[in-house]
Design a protein around this motif. Structure first.
Motif, PDB file in Angstrom:
ATOM      1  N   ILE A 144      10.285  -6.675   3.038  1.00 14.33           N
ATOM      2  CA  ILE A 144       9.819  -8.760   2.965  1.00 14.33           C
ATOM      3  C   ILE A 144       8.323  -8.995   2.884  1.00 14.33           C
ATOM      4  O   ILE A 144       7.509  -7.559   3.101  1.00 14.33           O
ATOM      5  CB  ILE A 144       9.995  -8.274   4.775  1.00 14.33           C
ATOM      6  CG1 ILE A 144      11.267  -8.380   5.441  1.00 14.33           C
ATOM      7  CG2 ILE A 144       9.251  -9.408   5.485  1.00 14.33           C
ATOM      8  CD1 ILE A 144      11.808  -8.478   6.894  1.00 14.33           C
ATOM      9  N   ASP A 145       7.667  -9.465   1.921  1.00 16.17           N
ATOM     10  CA  ASP A 145       6.467  -9.702   1.397  1.00 16.17           C
ATOM     11  C   ASP A 145       5.653  -9.677   2.851  1.00 16.17           C
ATOM     12  O   ASP A 145       5.314 -10.952   3.970  1.00 16.17           O
ATOM     13  CB  ASP A 145       6.093 -10.394   1.154  1.00 16.17           C
ATOM     14  CG  ASP A 145       4.958 -11.131   0.237  1.00 16.17           C
ATOM     15  OD1 ASP A 145       4.544  -9.939   0.761  1.00 16.17           O
ATOM     16  OD2 ASP A 145       4.582 -11.728  -0.941  1.00 16.17           O
ATOM     17  N   CYS A 146       4.984  -9.032   3.821  1.00 15.17           N
ATOM     18  CA  CYS A 146       4.600  -9.394   4.747  1.00 15.17           C
ATOM     19  C   CYS A 146       2.189  -9.682   3.955  1.00 15.17           C
ATOM     20  O   CYS A 146       1.814  -9.693   5.403  1.00 15.17           O
ATOM     21  CB  CYS A 146       4.140  -7.750   5.937  1.00 15.17           C
ATOM     22  SG  CYS A 146       5.616  -7.795   6.068  1.00 15.17           S
ATOM     23  N   GLY A 147       2.476 -10.333   3.721  1.00 10.62           N
ATOM     24  CA  GLY A 147       0.427 -10.450   2.576  1.00 10.62           C
ATOM     25  C   GLY A 147       0.520  -9.221   2.565  1.00 10.62           C
ATOM     26  O   GLY A 147      -0.304  -8.573   1.767  1.00 10.62           O
ATOM     27  N   GLY A 148      -1.222  -9.908   2.983  1.00 12.76           N
ATOM     28  CA  GLY A 148      -2.333  -8.666   2.738  1.00 12.76           C
ATOM     29  C   GLY A 148      -2.066  -6.996   3.316  1.00 12.76           C
ATOM     30  O   GLY A 148      -2.871  -6.406   2.886  1.00 12.76           O
ATOM     31  N   TRP A 149      -1.197  -7.156   3.967  1.00  8.54           N
ATOM     32  CA  TRP A 149      -0.473  -6.322   4.742  1.00  8.54           C
ATOM     33  C   TRP A 149       0.135  -5.782   3.371  1.00  8.54           C
ATOM     34  O   TRP A 149       0.582  -4.193   4.667  1.00  8.54           O
ATOM     35  CB  TRP A 149       0.193  -6.903   6.339  1.00  8.54           C
ATOM     36  CG  TRP A 149      -0.948  -7.022   7.221  1.00  8.54           C
ATOM     37  CD1 TRP A 149      -1.372  -9.055   7.827  1.00  8.54           C
ATOM     38  CD2 TRP A 149      -1.724  -6.088   8.221  1.00  8.54           C
ATOM     39  NE1 TRP A 149      -2.446  -9.444   8.530  1.00  8.54           N
ATOM     40  CE2 TRP A 149      -2.305  -7.495   9.007  1.00  8.54           C
ATOM     41  CE3 TRP A 149      -1.242  -5.421   8.549  1.00  8.54           C
ATOM     42  CZ2 TRP A 149      -3.271  -7.137  10.090  1.00  8.54           C
ATOM     43  CZ3 TRP A 149      -3.337  -4.770   9.811  1.00  8.54           C
ATOM     44  CH2 TRP A 149      -3.418  -6.027  10.062  1.00  8.54           C
ATOM     45  N   GLY A 150       0.757  -5.823   2.895  1.00  8.31           N
ATOM     46  CA  GLY A 150       1.810  -5.381   2.512  1.00  8.31           C
ATOM     47  C   GLY A 150       3.129  -5.414   2.109  1.00  8.31           C
ATOM     48  O   GLY A 150       3.695  -6.343   2.598  1.00  8.31           O
ATOM     49  N   THR A 151       4.048  -4.950   1.952  1.00  2.00           N
ATOM     50  CA  THR A 151       5.819  -4.394   1.927  1.00  2.00           C
ATOM     51  C   THR A 151       6.232  -3.886   3.021  1.00  2.00           C
ATOM     52  O   THR A 151       5.966  -2.757   3.103  1.00  2.00           O
ATOM     53  CB  THR A 151       6.187  -4.101   0.835  1.00  2.00           C
ATOM     54  OG1 THR A 151       5.529  -5.270  -0.396  1.00  2.00           O
ATOM     55  CG2 THR A 151       7.306  -4.948   0.277  1.00  2.00           C
TER      56      THR A 151
END
Length: 798
Positions: A144-151
């Motif tokens: 799941i792509d969580c943006g700036g928080w990572g994967t």
């Protein structure tokens, strides 16, 4: 002729063997199908054979903030693999975010949204207090792509096995729709505001959405699907409707705004005017979108003057009353508020002194107080204190006093105005360390053979005397209100119980501790203790009427019948009334000697608090608590297992009509009193059995059983402890209870294969019909093996 005849027999035998094996395979296949029958056909074929499954994922993120604090954030995801393709049941998505100190709120739950479904689906989620919607995308059902928080990595990517994007075209569902305000109202000037509104929709085919507004006006569509902006006047009513439509139907959602709220508040007043009238300044606090219109009403409008739209001035003469009302109204509703105002009359002062701060330990054995004078009267009285260590800096009508430990001071204040004067005093006492004494003045006084009481005098000397103190008896703490007591001490006599009571489960010496501190002072604390000894009552002092067993846990329903009025032991004494009729009993409490108990269609498990003993009584069973122990009724289907850890006197013997037993601490045994003979099976320890008809004794050890009847005792026989233990553990865990043959030979260590198989399968929790199928299939398999052996042997001899 003979050569042609023999091959025919072989073919027939081979066909018979093949048929039996085929039936066995079919039967086991049916078992497998039955075990998967919990999923409906529709659910197992929602998307080209993809079975609905809950998907979980986790993201761990660490960083150091600007101050050098190490922060940790964890994201936990929960959603269904098929999402909106499975309808409302599967569309919801939940994201839980936990933070270490300094990383943000300790926990945030994003659960107001949905998952579109599939290995490349999208999670939409919102939470209370956040206008922003979180939108996250899956990649191939693995991350799941969580943006700036990572994967975030999905824990069970196999949930998306077999997914076919083409197959979803044939899965049709009706639309659903919900309207939410993403942003607004945003002020635009010219008394206009803007709202950004989103329609959350689901359904297949993907629904089309149409918006309408009342009154009709322009709606601006954005680049984001199903997101619009609406501009309205600041005071304009706004109602929005959206309809989602596809080939399967339509759904409608509407959006309005909360009705107004209003409150009238006195900002200032009464203020005396030069003409001896009084003024009140009243403010209106109002909410609502669009901004409500406020209207005022008064019982005498000439007394009210508007300052602006939300503030008014009311002028009254001494003793004059007025009721002021206000209404806030917009297109979505209205709200009302009212307030009563009175012009004060000249009155003599009244005064009351109250300690509002302290005593506070300032160090060096010095304590500080702040005392406030609560005054009434008109004109406003002037207050003077006989002492103020702050020289007036503590505030209006307040005085500060500093005292050393144990010192007393009488503070006096006088209030004066043109109508007269009033005076009040208060005694200030700085804390001192309490002195506590405990004395047994009476006892023991026996209330039963397992309970007695003592009278204890408690005296606490402190300055000031305590308002409350803690009393700990046997580990149970109570807070005692000391009342007014004396000026420098508290003294009271308490009746305290020792033995088996609601607070203690053993007859033993009990420690009583009293702890007290001076009012509002955590440092000047003292404690004192005394031991209340447990002294057994003289022999023969009591009859069986007073004996009881305390229940700590009950599982299952049962009925109880009580023949005697019984003394009830507690902090407050009372009586338990007899009830000669059967009555339902579910809670914990006491079982008294003489009580009869019976079960219905489910087993009963009772644990006793005194030593952890446990009874498990079969369905449709009966027992009675006697002076000697537990009595079971012959032929009533009674099945019981008793486990004693430390031994209970009243449970050491169990009587039936044809034998009695005696046990010692640590014994576990089973009694089966269902038929003309009664079985005793010992699981752990030893049991001495006595035949009432023959006078013969016998000792039974773990793994042995014996039968008793009117003719005496049988020979000892071995049985399987593991099987018996598994049976009762299954009953205790809510498994299937079933009757077993009352036959010692069927319960020995070799056992009956089918009986053991049935017991083990039942203990595993497998449904009854599956047990039957398994037994039949095993029987078929055994027949096939025997037939095969016979066939081989005959072939060789032929």
């Amino acid at each position: 002729m003979e050569k042609k005849h023999i091959p025919g027999k072989k073919h027939i035998a081979a066909a018979l063997i093949f048929l039996i094996i085929f039936l066995s395979v079919i039967g086991f296949s049916n078992i497998a199908f039955a075990q998967n029958a919990s999923l409906s056909v529709a659910e197992t074929n929602l998307i080209h054979g993809v079975v609905p499954a809950k998907v979980t994922a986790h993201l761990h993120y660490e960083w150091d903030d600007a101050a050098g604090l190490h922060c940790i954030t964890d994201w936990y995801f929960e959603f269904w693999n098929i999402g909106q393709f499975g309808g409302d049941k599967y569309s919801n998505a939940k994201i839980t975010v936990t933070n270490s100190p300094g990383a943000g709120p300790e926990k945030i739950i994003w659960d107001k949204g949905y998952f579109t479904g599939g290995p490349d689906g999208v999670i939409h989620a919102k939470t209370e207090g956040y206008n922003e919607e979180m939108v996250l995308t899956l990649k191939e059902g693995k991350t799941i792509d969580c943006g700036g928080w990572g994967t975030a990595y999905i824990d069970n990517p196999e949930a998306f096995n077999g997914w076919d994007d083409q197959s979803i075209e044939g899965i049709l569902s009706k639309p659903t729709i919900q309207l939410i305000i993403v942003e607004g109202p945003v002020a635009l000037g010219n008394d206009q505001v803007r709202y950004t509104i989103k329609a959350l929709v689901s359904g297949n085919p993907v629904p089309t959405v149409e918006f309408s507004r009342t009154p009709q006006d322009s709606i601006s569509y954005t680049d984001t699907p199903n997101v619009i902006t609406v501009v309205a006047g600041k005071n304009e009513a706004l109602a929005l409707t959206a309809t989602a439509t596809n080939s399967e139907g339509s759904a409608t959602a509407s959006l309005g705004f909360p009705p107004p709220t209003i409150e009238l508040v006195i900002k200032e007043g009464p203020v005396e005017n030069p003409d001896k009238t009084f003024s009140f300044f009243v403010e209106v606090k109002v909410t609502g979108t669009p901004e409500p219109i406020v209207e005022f009403r008064a019982s005498d409008p000439a007394k009210v003057k508007a300052i602006d739209n939300l503030n008014v001035k009311v002028t009254l003469s001494p003793g004059e009353n007025l009721q002021l009302e206000a209404t806030a109204k917009n297109e979505f509703g209205q709200a009302d508020s009212k307030i009563e105002l009175s012009g004060p009359e000249n009155a003599k002062p009244a005064i009351k002194l109250e300690v509002v701060y302290g005593p506070i330990d300032e160090g060096n054995n010095e304590y500080s107080f702040i005392v406030e004078a609560k005054v009434t009267g008109f004109p406003e009285p002037i207050v003077k204190f006989n002492r103020d260590d702050s020289d007036g800096s503590s505030g209006k009508n307040k005085a500060a006093i500093k005292l050393i430990g144990g010192e007393e001071f009488i503070l006096t204040a006088k209030a004066e105005n043109s109508e007269g004067e009033a005076e009040d005093s208060i005694v200030l006492i700085s804390p001192s360390v309490p002195k506590i004494s405990l004395e047994i003045v009476e006892g023991p006084e026996y209330t039963s053979r397992v309970t007695c009481s003592y009278k204890v005098k408690i005296r606490i000397e402190s300055n000031p005397p305590p308002e409350e103190f803690t009393l700990n008896i046997g580990g149970k703490t109570s807070i005692i209100d000391a009342g007014k007591g004396g000026h420098e001490f508290y003294e009271g006599i308490f009746k305290l119980f020792v033995g088996v009571t609601d607070e203690r489960s053993k007859c033993e010496d009990t420690m009583v501790t009293v702890t007290a501190r001076s009012k509002n002072d955590t440092k000047n604390e003292a404690s004192a203790s005394v031991v209340l000894p447990w002294i057994p009552p003289p022999e023969g002092m009591f009859t069986e009427t007073y004996d009881y067993l305390r229940i700590s846990k009950v599982k299952g329903k049962f009925q109880i019948k009580r023949e005697k009025d019984l003394l009830f032991n507690n902090w407050n004494m009372g009586f338990v009334e007899k009830n000669p009729e059967w009555a339902d009993y579910e809670g914990v409490g006491r079982i008294w000697i003489g009580d009869e108990i019976k079960t219905a269609d489910e087993p009963l498990i009772i644990e006793f608090l005194e030593d952890g003993s446990k009874f498990m009584l079969a369905p449709n069973s009966w027992m009675k608590i006697t002076e000697s122990g537990v009595q079971l009724k012959d032929g009533e289907g009674s099945f019981t297992i008793t486990k004693t850890k430390e031994g209970i006197k009243t449970l050491k013997n169990s009587f039936l009509s044809n034998f009695s037993i005696s046990t010692i601490t640590g014994t576990s045994f089973v009694i089966d009193a269902r038929n003309s003979q009664t079985l005793l099976k010992v699981l752990e320890g030893t049991v001495e059995i006595y035949s009432t008809s023959t006078g013969i004794n016998n000792i039974i050890s773990g793994g042995e059983l014996i039968a008793a009847s009117e003719t005496g005792l049988s020979e000892k026989t071995a049985f399987s402890i593991d099987d018996e233990t598994a049976f009762w553990e299954n009953v205790e865990n809510g498994g299937v209870y079933y009757n077993r043959e009352n036959n010692p030979c069927a319960l020995n260590s070799s056992g009956n294969f089918l009986v053991k198989l049935q017991n083990n399968l039942a203990a595993s929790g497998i449904p009854g019909f599956l047990i039957i199928v398994v037994a039949v299939e095993i029987l078929f398999l055994l027949i096939a093996i025997v037939a095969l052996i016979i066939f081989v042997l005959k072939t060789r001899t032929g």
